[in-house]
Design a protein around this motif. Structure first.
Motif, mmCIF file in Angstrom:
data_model
loop_
_atom_site.group_PDB
_atom_site.id
_atom_site.type_symbol
_atom_site.label_atom_id
_atom_site.label_comp_id
_atom_site.label_asym_id
_atom_site.label_seq_id
_atom_site.Cartn_x
_atom_site.Cartn_y
_atom_site.Cartn_z
ATOM 1 N N ALA A 232 30.473 37.549 30.699
ATOM 2 C CA ALA A 232 29.236 36.943 31.201
ATOM 3 C C ALA A 232 28.804 37.596 32.513
ATOM 4 C CB ALA A 232 29.431 35.446 31.397
ATOM 5 N N ALA A 233 29.762 37.859 33.377
ATOM 6 C CA ALA A 233 29.444 38.449 34.683
ATOM 7 C C ALA A 233 28.891 39.862 34.550
ATOM 8 C CB ALA A 233 30.685 38.453 35.563
ATOM 9 N N LEU A 234 29.526 40.665 33.702
ATOM 10 C CA LEU A 234 29.132 42.063 33.568
ATOM 11 C C LEU A 234 28.033 42.260 32.533
ATOM 12 C CD1 LEU A 234 32.667 43.741 33.670
ATOM 13 C CD2 LEU A 234 31.053 43.477 35.550
ATOM 14 N N GLY A 235 28.221 41.699 31.350
ATOM 15 C CA GLY A 235 27.291 41.929 30.255
ATOM 16 C C GLY A 235 26.001 41.145 30.355
ATOM 17 N N GLN A 236 26.091 39.900 30.874
ATOM 18 C CA GLN A 236 24.904 39.055 30.977
ATOM 19 C C GLN A 236 24.362 38.977 32.403
ATOM 20 O OE1 GLN A 236 25.828 35.208 29.243
ATOM 21 N NE2 GLN A 236 27.054 36.166 27.624
ATOM 22 N N ASN A 237 25.012 39.672 33.311
ATOM 23 C CA ASN A 237 24.614 39.680 34.723
ATOM 24 C C ASN A 237 24.507 38.263 35.281
ATOM 25 O OD1 ASN A 237 23.964 40.919 37.146
ATOM 26 N ND2 ASN A 237 21.779 41.043 36.700
ATOM 27 N N ASP A 238 25.480 37.415 34.903
ATOM 28 C CA ASP A 238 25.500 36.025 35.359
ATOM 29 C C ASP A 238 26.087 35.986 36.769
ATOM 30 O OD1 ASP A 238 25.929 33.346 35.863
ATOM 31 O OD2 ASP A 238 26.557 32.892 33.813
ATOM 32 N N LYS A 239 25.226 35.819 37.757
ATOM 33 C CA LYS A 239 25.651 35.899 39.152
ATOM 34 C C LYS A 239 26.533 34.730 39.571
ATOM 35 C CE LYS A 239 21.682 38.685 40.526
ATOM 36 N NZ LYS A 239 22.502 39.907 40.516
ATOM 37 N N THR A 240 26.519 33.649 38.812
ATOM 38 C CA THR A 240 27.376 32.509 39.150
ATOM 39 C C THR A 240 28.826 32.743 38.735
ATOM 40 O OG1 THR A 240 26.951 31.365 37.048
ATOM 41 C CG2 THR A 240 25.427 30.946 38.858
ATOM 42 N N LEU A 241 29.094 33.864 38.070
ATOM 43 C CA LEU A 241 30.464 34.182 37.651
ATOM 44 C C LEU A 241 30.893 35.580 38.115
ATOM 45 C CD1 LEU A 241 30.330 32.770 34.006
ATOM 46 C CD2 LEU A 241 31.627 31.806 35.925
ATOM 47 N N GLN A 242 30.203 36.103 39.109
ATOM 48 C CA GLN A 242 30.476 37.474 39.537
ATOM 49 C C GLN A 242 31.381 37.555 40.767
ATOM 50 O OE1 GLN A 242 26.525 39.159 39.834
ATOM 51 N NE2 GLN A 242 26.556 39.853 37.706
ATOM 52 N N MET A 243 32.252 36.568 40.942
ATOM 53 C CA MET A 243 33.194 36.578 42.050
ATOM 54 C C MET A 243 34.524 37.180 41.595
ATOM 55 S SD MET A 243 31.242 33.764 41.715
ATOM 56 C CE MET A 243 30.216 32.599 42.617
ATOM 57 N N PRO A 244 35.288 37.772 42.513
ATOM 58 C CA PRO A 244 36.634 38.235 42.150
ATOM 59 C C PRO A 244 37.500 37.052 41.720
ATOM 60 C CG PRO A 244 35.946 39.118 44.278
ATOM 61 C CD PRO A 244 34.951 38.064 43.909
ATOM 62 N N ILE A 245 38.564 37.350 40.987
ATOM 63 C CA ILE A 245 39.481 36.326 40.486
ATOM 64 C C ILE A 245 40.869 36.542 41.078
ATOM 65 C CG2 ILE A 245 40.650 35.403 38.429
ATOM 66 C CD1 ILE A 245 38.174 36.213 36.810
ATOM 67 N N ILE A 246 41.470 35.457 41.588
ATOM 68 C CA ILE A 246 42.854 35.489 42.054
ATOM 69 C C ILE A 246 43.683 34.555 41.182
ATOM 70 C CG2 ILE A 246 42.489 33.659 43.786
ATOM 71 C CD1 ILE A 246 44.547 35.169 45.559
ATOM 72 N N THR A 247 44.894 34.973 40.855
ATOM 73 C CA THR A 247 45.767 34.161 40.006
ATOM 74 C C THR A 247 47.121 33.964 40.689
ATOM 75 O OG1 THR A 247 44.721 35.118 38.037
ATOM 76 C CG2 THR A 247 46.773 33.906 37.716
ATOM 77 N N PRO A 248 47.465 32.733 41.074
ATOM 78 C CA PRO A 248 48.756 32.460 41.707
ATOM 79 C C PRO A 248 49.875 32.350 40.673
ATOM 80 C CG PRO A 248 47.456 30.462 41.631
ATOM 81 C CD PRO A 248 46.583 31.541 41.061
ATOM 82 N N VAL A 249 50.250 33.481 40.130
ATOM 83 C CA VAL A 249 51.228 33.544 39.032
ATOM 84 C C VAL A 249 52.533 32.842 39.394
ATOM 85 C CG1 VAL A 249 52.648 35.142 37.667
ATOM 86 C CG2 VAL A 249 50.226 35.645 38.077
ATOM 87 N N ALA A 250 53.000 33.043 40.625
ATOM 88 C CA ALA A 250 54.305 32.513 41.034
ATOM 89 C C ALA A 250 54.381 31.000 40.992
ATOM 90 C CB ALA A 250 54.640 33.001 42.446
ATOM 91 N N PHE A 251 53.235 30.327 41.132
ATOM 92 C CA PHE A 251 53.244 28.880 41.222
ATOM 93 C C PHE A 251 53.681 28.213 39.912
ATOM 94 C CE2 PHE A 251 49.725 28.641 44.724
ATOM 95 C CZ PHE A 251 50.458 29.521 45.499
ATOM 96 N N ASP A 252 53.584 28.946 38.795
ATOM 97 C CA ASP A 252 53.909 28.365 37.491
ATOM 98 C C ASP A 252 55.108 29.006 36.806
ATOM 99 O OD1 ASP A 252 51.697 26.390 37.016
ATOM 100 O OD2 ASP A 252 50.462 28.163 37.327
#
Length: 314
Positions: A232-252
């Motif tokens: 959605a961010a790249l293909g549909q240029n949806d600016k509400t989803l164009q933020m970087p993503i962080i994943t706290p893998v260690a927490f789980d």
């Protein structure tokens, strides 16, 4: 006839976000293609890897990891300095486990003072993680954000129950960054981003924490959610989803039975530390492959392995 490589072009791109200050500023995002698709376009700042430390002695961590760190785990400031000098991650995630109301219930003032001491002792950017008690985290993030004004840290995370206070204090008042945490659902992620935008917080000050799960524990939902967000961010240029993503893998990953079961309880499974590393590496590699820009890991060997993977896929 010469072969001509097909190139996939997208109309959207991921916002570029910066953490930290000065020469140690860390960039997240900036890409306009899928992970490692350098043949299609700009892959941005690349994957960033952080190591987790706690504000208290890591009583429940595996023996081998505590032995690796030695005495520094008894002093959070020394622990942070050791991590920076010995393992050189891209950032440090300071997790306030001791502030949990069901545990030591450390005061906001004590946590904020410790955060400032850590921030002054290291050069690496900081990610500040709370207790997962959203009422306690609300005040905790406010106090820490105030104490760390000028350090440009990431507050992990603002949720639907406390985002107004966390985002307002963290970004508007004290000029930090905020992670918007949702529960593995593209619509929930989008909704929370929009709500934070309504507080006049710009997209370039937001990171998404869309949730995670260890491999084998519903990870397919995580993979499909991140994939849909990126499409959605790249293909549909949806600016509400164009933020970087962080994943706290260690927490789980260190809490599931494959990692948590001791060698005495499950001798047939082999070394507990190796099992935990395998679970952490498998999960981190998977979320990076589908689009996470940054991961929080616990074991330095996991970080070393993921670093090698990322470098070889550039």
């Amino acid at each position: 006839m010469a072969f001509k490589t097909s190139v996939q072009k997208y109309s959207g791109s991921i916002y570029n976000l910066e953490l930290g200050t000065g020469e140690n500023t860390l960039a997240l995002g900036g890409q306009n293609v899928f992970p490692f698709y350098s043949f299609d376009g700009d892959t941005g700042s690349g994957t960033k890897i952080g190591l987790e430390i706690l504000d208290v002695y890591p009583e429940n961590w595996v023996k081998g990891l505590k032995e690796l760190y030695g005495s520094v785990v008894g002093n959070t400031v020394e622990w942070a300095k050791y991590v920076e000098e010995k393992f050189a991650p891209d950032f440090i995630c300071l997790r306030f486990e001791g502030a949990d109301p069901n545990g030591l219930n450390k005061s906001f003032e004590e946590c904020a003072t410790l955060a400032k001491e850590v921030a002054n002792a290291v050069k690496l950017p900081l990610v500040i993680a709370g207790t997962q008690n959203y009422e306690k985290d609300l005040k905790l993030f406010e106090k820490v954000a105030q104490e760390l004004e000028g350090k440009n840290v990431l507050l992990l995370s603002a949720v639907e129950d406390n985002y107004k206070n966390v985002a307002a204090a963290g970004v508007t008042a004290y000029k930090h960054k905020v992670a918007a945490e949702s529960s593995v659902d593209i619509n929930l992620a989008k909704q929370l981003n929009i709500l934070i935008n309504q507080l006049e917080v710009k997209n370039e000050n937001i990171v998404m924490n869309v949730g995670t799960a260890p491999v084998g524990y519903g990870f397919e939902y995580v993979a499909s959610t991140i994939d849909r967000i990126r499409l959605a961010a790249l293909g549909q240029n949806d600016k509400t989803l164009q933020m970087p993503i962080i994943t706290p893998v260690a927490f789980d990953t260190w809490d599931v039975k494959e990692s948590a079961s001791t060698e005495e309880d499950s001798p047939e499974w082999g070394c507990q530390e190796e099992r935990g590393i395998a679970m952490e590496v498998s999960t981190a590699a998977s979320v990076i492959a589908v689009g996470s820009d940054a991961v929080v890991l616990r074991h330095p060997r996991s970080a070393e392995t993921i670093r090698a993977l990322v470098n070889n896929l550039k």
